[in-house]
Structures are given as structure tokens and as C-alpha cells.
Scaffold this motif. Structure first.
Motif, PDB file in Angstrom:
ATOM      1  N   ALA A   7       0.834  -1.210   0.000  1.00 58.24           N
ATOM      2  CA  ALA A   7       0.000   0.000   0.000  1.00 58.24           C
ATOM      3  C   ALA A   7       0.865   1.256   0.000  1.00 58.24           C
ATOM      4  CB  ALA A   7      -0.929  -0.012   1.216  1.00 58.24           C
ATOM      5  N   ASP A   8       2.012   1.217   0.709  1.00 60.53           N
ATOM      6  CA  ASP A   8       2.921   2.365   0.714  1.00 60.53           C
ATOM      7  C   ASP A   8       3.472   2.624  -0.688  1.00 60.53           C
ATOM      8  OD1 ASP A   8       2.724   2.745   3.506  1.00 60.53           O
ATOM      9  OD2 ASP A   8       4.200   1.163   3.841  1.00 60.53           O
ATOM     10  N   ARG A  61       0.639   4.016  -2.924  1.00 58.58           N
ATOM     11  CA  ARG A  61       0.294   5.404  -2.621  1.00 58.58           C
ATOM     12  C   ARG A  61       1.306   6.373  -3.210  1.00 58.58           C
ATOM     13  NH1 ARG A  61       2.219   8.246   1.389  1.00 58.58           N
ATOM     14  NH2 ARG A  61       2.900   6.370   2.507  1.00 58.58           N
ATOM     15  N   LEU A  62       2.605   6.093  -3.035  1.00 55.29           N
ATOM     16  CA  LEU A  62       3.631   6.999  -3.557  1.00 55.29           C
ATOM     17  C   LEU A  62       3.708   6.965  -5.078  1.00 55.29           C
ATOM     18  CD1 LEU A  62       6.473   6.356  -0.947  1.00 55.29           C
ATOM     19  CD2 LEU A  62       5.024   8.385  -1.172  1.00 55.29           C
ATOM     20  N   GLY A  68       1.018   6.561  -6.913  1.00 55.64           N
ATOM     21  CA  GLY A  68      -0.227   7.098  -7.434  1.00 55.64           C
ATOM     22  C   GLY A  68      -1.079   6.081  -8.158  1.00 55.64           C
ATOM     23  N   SER A  84      -3.347   2.046  -7.654  1.00 55.58           N
ATOM     24  CA  SER A  84      -4.010   1.179  -6.694  1.00 55.58           C
ATOM     25  C   SER A  84      -3.059   0.056  -6.281  1.00 55.58           C
ATOM     26  CB  SER A  84      -5.272   0.570  -7.301  1.00 55.58           C
ATOM     27  OG  SER A  84      -4.919  -0.353  -8.324  1.00 55.58           O
TER      28      SER A  84
END
Length: 337
Positions: free
Chosen positions: A8-9, A12-13, A15, A17
Motif C-alpha cells: 500500500a505504501d 500510494r507513492l 499514485g 491502486s
């Protein structure tokens, strides 16, 4: 980050899913190349490693083994690889070959492979790794095996270089030689990882025979026949050249023989020469040597990998025996004939 980095990290970084990040790290063809590269770069920067458990849930083992080798053109590495690949193929495992020859190759390999986790095991072929590189491999959570060398505390198949070197130098001593030279071969691309067992064997054998080690009798060159020829030329340039020469490999030894013959000297009438390996050319050229089972080292490493991936144990390190092979390039000193 102080906590463990998650998918997930990375997502997120980057951009994207988590599902897209997972597919990008797995090399899915339906993820745009730019997105794959961005996700992989961020994973590298975060030292993110795909969870082995998650990978198995997603599709089981990969059925692939990474083989890390510093050289492809040399006979020794080819023979190791041949023995390894045959066993892995019979076990239904595919090989991903990584040539890691120089500092840039090493950096790229150890930075990129762990994050992608594309393999179930890593086999290092005569490729010494330092502590940081070993830790990076262990982050992958895969099996690590070495052939033709040792990697920290991991299973390995190798020979005892000190014992092999002693067989060669002791042979020269037993023939009656007292002024024995050594052509010491090093690999400039392996930085501080130079195996020194064959050099230590030279010093130990001379010490046990009561022969002082003279630094001028040691010529240090890179691996190869041309380099061996150059080393022999240096030894012939001494005020008192050696009556026998111990070379770190057969290829280096054959280069030394070439120089001696071009200088009009007889082998072994004037100078004896011995190498290590039992290269295919050694028998053809009547070169005395110490035989090591190169192909068998690769095959044994392959069996270790296959055993552990099928739920068994790889076992501990294995040292295979070497054998002195006396041919026509060694004999007593000229004044003893």
C-alpha cells in the motif's frame, strides 16, 4: 520508514491502486511500461520486498532460479553453469541468468532483484558476496546456494583451494625444486573479494619445506593466458629465474608455457610448470595440473536447490576432492637430471 514497508505504501507513492502496484511488480504485460518503471523505482527506493507468502497465495512458486555469474566467456564458469542447468531443468526449474561482471552490474543486480522477487532461489557461481549484498539477498526470503565458492553461512559446493594449491606446490617440492615461482591471478572486477587460498597454499608449502618465500618470485596478473605469459616474462627477467612455476589456473599456466617456449627454454627441462583446474586443453598440451570437478560442483548445487524447493533440506557446505594429475610439463630441476 520505521515500520515495515507495505504494498500500500508503494502504491500510494506511485499514485496507483495496490492491485496495479502488485501487477507492475509482477511484470504484468497489461500495465503500462511507464507505470511499471515508476512502481519498481519506488519499491527499490523503499527496499520493498514482495512477501513470499503473498506470492505463493497469488500463484505458488515461480519455478525460476536466478543464477549470478561474473563471467560467461571463461571455460570454468561455463562448465559450472552446464552442470547446474542440467539438474535444474530435469527438476522442472527455469534459469534466469544474471551476469554481474563489474561494479555497476553488481549494484544494479542487488538493487533491483530483491524488490521484484521473480525467483524461488539464487545460485552464486564462483561469485563472492559481501555482508551488505548477502543481507540484500536474504531480504528476498528465498534459498541461496553457492557453487564454486562460499556465500557466508549458506549451503555451498566448492573445493578446498588451499588443499589444491598444496597438491601443486608440494609436487614441485617433491621433484626437488627449491626456487619455485608463483603466477598469482586476480580478478580486478571482484574488488575486495579475491579468494586467496591458492596463494596461501604456496606460502604454506614453501614454509613446510623450509624454503623462504621470496616476493620477487611472485608475479601477480589478471586471469587469462595472455596475462600468464606476461607473468612468466617477469619471472624470466629476474637475475635468477625460478626452476619451477605454480600458476593459479591452467589457462595462466599455458600462457607461461608459451613464453618459455618462445624464449627457447624447455618445459620441463629448464622450467617446470603446473596449474589448477584440468582445463580441456591441459590434457591436449600435456600440462601437469590439479583436477577439480567443475561440472559436478554445478550439478551438486542444482541438486541442493531442487531438494530444498521440493520441501527437503539443501544440506551444509560440501568440499569436493581434487586430484594431482602429473603430465609432461613437470620434472626434476635441470641440474638433477
Amino acid at each position: 520508514m520505521d515500520r515495515e514497508v507495505t504494498l500500500a505504501d508503494v502504491a500510494r507513492l506511485a499514485g496507483v491502486s495496490p492491485a496495479t502496484a502488485s501487477r507492475a511488480l509482477g511484470g504484468h504485460p497489461h500495465v503500462a511500461a511507464g507505470t511499471r518503471e515508476r512502481v519498481r523505482r519506488i519499491a527499490d527506493e523503499l527496499s520493498y520486498v514482495v512477501s513470499p507468502d503473498a506470492s505463493r497465495l497469488a500463484g505458488g512458486r515461480t519455478g525460476r532460479v536466478a543464477v549470478v555469474v561474473p563471467h560467461l566467456s571463461r571455460w570454468y564458469f561455463g562448465a559450472l553453469l552446464e552442470g547446474l542447468e542440467e539438474v535444474l531443468r530435469e527438476a522442472g526449474l527455469d534459469v534466469l541468468l544474471y551476469r554481474v561482471g563489474d561494479a555497476a552490474d553488481r549494484q544494479h543486480f542487488f538493487r533491483r532483484l530483491p524488490a521484484r522477487r521473480k525467483v524461488d532461489a539464487v545460485v552464486a557461481l564462483a561469485f563472492p558476496v559481501d555482508e551488505a549484498e548477502r543481507a540484500r539477498l536474504e531480504e528476498m526470503g528465498v534459498e541461496i546456494v553457492a557453487a564454486g565458492g562460499q556465500v557466508a553461512s549458506h549451503p555451498y559446493v566448492s573445493i578446498d583451494d588451499v588443499a589444491a594449491g598444496r597438491q601443486a606446490v608440494d609436487h614441485l617440492v617433491h621433484l626437488g625444486h627449491r626456487r619455485i615461482g608463483m603466477i598469482e591471478a586476480v580478478d580486478p572486477e571482484q574488488r575486495a573479494h579475491q579468494p586467496e587460498g591458492r596463494s596461501r597454499a604456496y606460502r604454506l608449502a614453501l614454509a613446510d619445506a623450509g624454503i623462504p618465500v621470496e616476493p620477487e618470485l611472485v608475479a601477480t596478473v589478471e586471469w587469462g593466458a595472455d596475462e600468464g605469459a606476461e607473468g612468466m616474462a617477469r619471472l624470466l627477467g629476474l637475475r635468477e629465474p625460478p626452476t619451477a612455476v605454480y600458476a593459479h589456473s591452467d589457462e595462466v599456466a599455458l600462457g607461461a608455457v608459451r613464453t618459455l617456449r618462445r624464449a627457447g627454454l624447455r618445459v620441463p627441462g629448464d622450467v617446470s610448470v603446473i596449474g589448477i583446474d584440468d582445463h580441456p586443453l591441459a590434457a591436449l598440451t600435456d600440462l601437469s595440473t590439479v583436477r577439480q570437478p567443475v561440472r559436478e560442483q554445478g550439478a551438486r548445487a542444482g541438486r541442493m536447490v531442487a531438494a530444498t524447493l521440493s520441501g527437503g533440506e539443501a544440506g551444509e557446505g560440501v568440499l569436493l576432492p581434487t586430484q594431482l594429475v602429473i603430465r609432461g610439463s613437470t620434472g626434476p630441476p635441470g641440474d638433477a637430471r
